[in-house]
Scaffold this active site. Structure first.
Site, PDB file in Angstrom:
ATOM      1  CG  ASN A 248      -0.469  -0.372   2.486  1.00 12.93           C
ATOM      2  OD1 ASN A 248       0.562  -1.026   2.594  1.00 12.93           O
ATOM      3  ND2 ASN A 248      -1.160   0.041   3.533  1.00 12.93           N
TER       4      ASN A 248
ATOM      5  CD  GLU B  44      -1.326   4.666   4.680  1.00 18.16           C
ATOM      6  OE1 GLU B  44      -0.815   5.501   5.441  1.00 18.16           O
ATOM      7  OE2 GLU B  44      -2.051   3.718   5.071  1.00 18.16           O
TER       8      GLU B  44
ATOM      9  CD  GLU C 257      -5.329  -5.886  -1.411  1.00 18.84           C
ATOM     10  OE1 GLU C 257      -4.798  -4.761  -1.299  1.00 18.84           O
ATOM     11  OE2 GLU C 257      -6.050  -6.383  -0.529  1.00 18.84           O
TER      12      GLU C 257
ATOM     13  CB  CYS D 215     -10.684  -2.596   0.274  1.00 14.57           C
ATOM     14  SG  CYS D 215     -10.162  -1.734  -1.219  1.00 14.57           S
TER      15      CYS D 215
HETATM   16  N1  THU Z   1      -5.264  -1.524   2.528  1.00 15.64           N
HETATM   17  C1  THU Z   1      -4.707  -2.311   1.565  1.00 15.64           C
HETATM   18  O1  THU Z   1      -3.578  -2.072   1.113  1.00 15.64           O
HETATM   19  N2  THU Z   1      -5.413  -3.373   1.122  1.00 15.64           N
HETATM   20  C2  THU Z   1      -6.645  -3.734   1.585  1.00 15.64           C
HETATM   21  O2  THU Z   1      -7.250  -4.644   1.068  1.00 15.64           O
HETATM   22  C3  THU Z   1      -7.233  -3.011   2.705  1.00 15.64           C
HETATM   23  C4  THU Z   1      -6.590  -1.718   3.055  1.00 15.64           C
HETATM   24  C5  THU Z   1      -4.488  -0.398   3.050  1.00 15.64           C
HETATM   25  C6  THU Z   1      -4.988   0.967   2.651  1.00 15.64           C
HETATM   26  C7  THU Z   1      -4.433   1.830   3.763  1.00 15.64           C
HETATM   27  O3  THU Z   1      -3.110   2.204   3.426  1.00 15.64           O
HETATM   28  C8  THU Z   1      -4.377   0.903   4.967  1.00 15.64           C
HETATM   29  O4  THU Z   1      -4.482  -0.418   4.456  1.00 15.64           O
HETATM   30  C9  THU Z   1      -5.486   1.147   5.970  1.00 15.64           C
HETATM   31  O5  THU Z   1      -6.733   1.100   5.376  1.00 15.64           O
END
Ligand code: THU
Length: 140
Positions: A49, A51, A62, A93
């Site tokens: 991820n 941000e 993903e 998500c």
């Molecule tokens: N996040 C993901 O990378 N994948 C998911 O399936 C759920 C959420 C990340 C996004 C954000 O950086 C952190 O998790 C908290 O939501």
């Protein structure tokens, strides 16, 4: 029919997803997520991820893996593994499920791991049943 994945390959996917997790950019949530997407050609694409201070612009692990793979020319996928530092299984998500549905078959296994390496495997269609598809755009 669900694609059969051997235990050794499941563990390999989880290990690679876990390594990817350490490349996350998470100054806001401090919640690292790693993903490993295996293409039909047998290549592995990793993602974490990324941000943003405008939180909604954040890219999940993903989708990082998916977009890297699609950019490299991949269009078909065999399996996805996701992991985080949570004791609970990490599931993709809703936005990632929709993005993946463009390229992933209903029976593609999605391995949702926890930080201890425990996991549960879902068929992609269990995560996104009744997905919006090109058929839904037919207007006459
Ligand atoms: N996040 C993901 O990378 N994948 C998911 O399936 C759920 C959420 C990340 C996004 C954000 O950086 C952190 O998790 C908290 O939501």
């Amino acid at each position: 029919m669900r694609t059969v994945l051997h235990d050794i390959e499941i563990k390999n996917l989880i290990r690679q997803a876990d390594e990817a997790k350490y490349r996350a950019y998470v100054p806001y949530s401090h919640f690292r997520v790693g993903a490993c997407l295996k293409s039909a050609s047998g290549a592995y694409y990793l993602g974490a991820n990324i941000e943003n201070m405008s939180y909604g612009v954040t890219n999940c692990a993903e989708r990082t893996a998916l977009f890297r793979a699609v950019f490299e020319g991949e269009r078909r996928f065999e399996a996805l593994a996701v992991i985080s530092d949570s004791p609970n299984y990490t599931l993709p998500c809703g936005a990632c499920r929709q993005a993946l549905s463009e390229f992933c078959d209903a029976d593609m296994p999605v391995i949702c791991a926890n930080r201890s390496g425990g996991y549960e495997v879902f068929a992609f269609s269990e995560l996104l049943p009744h997905a919006f598809s090109p058929r839904d755009m037919e207007i006459d």
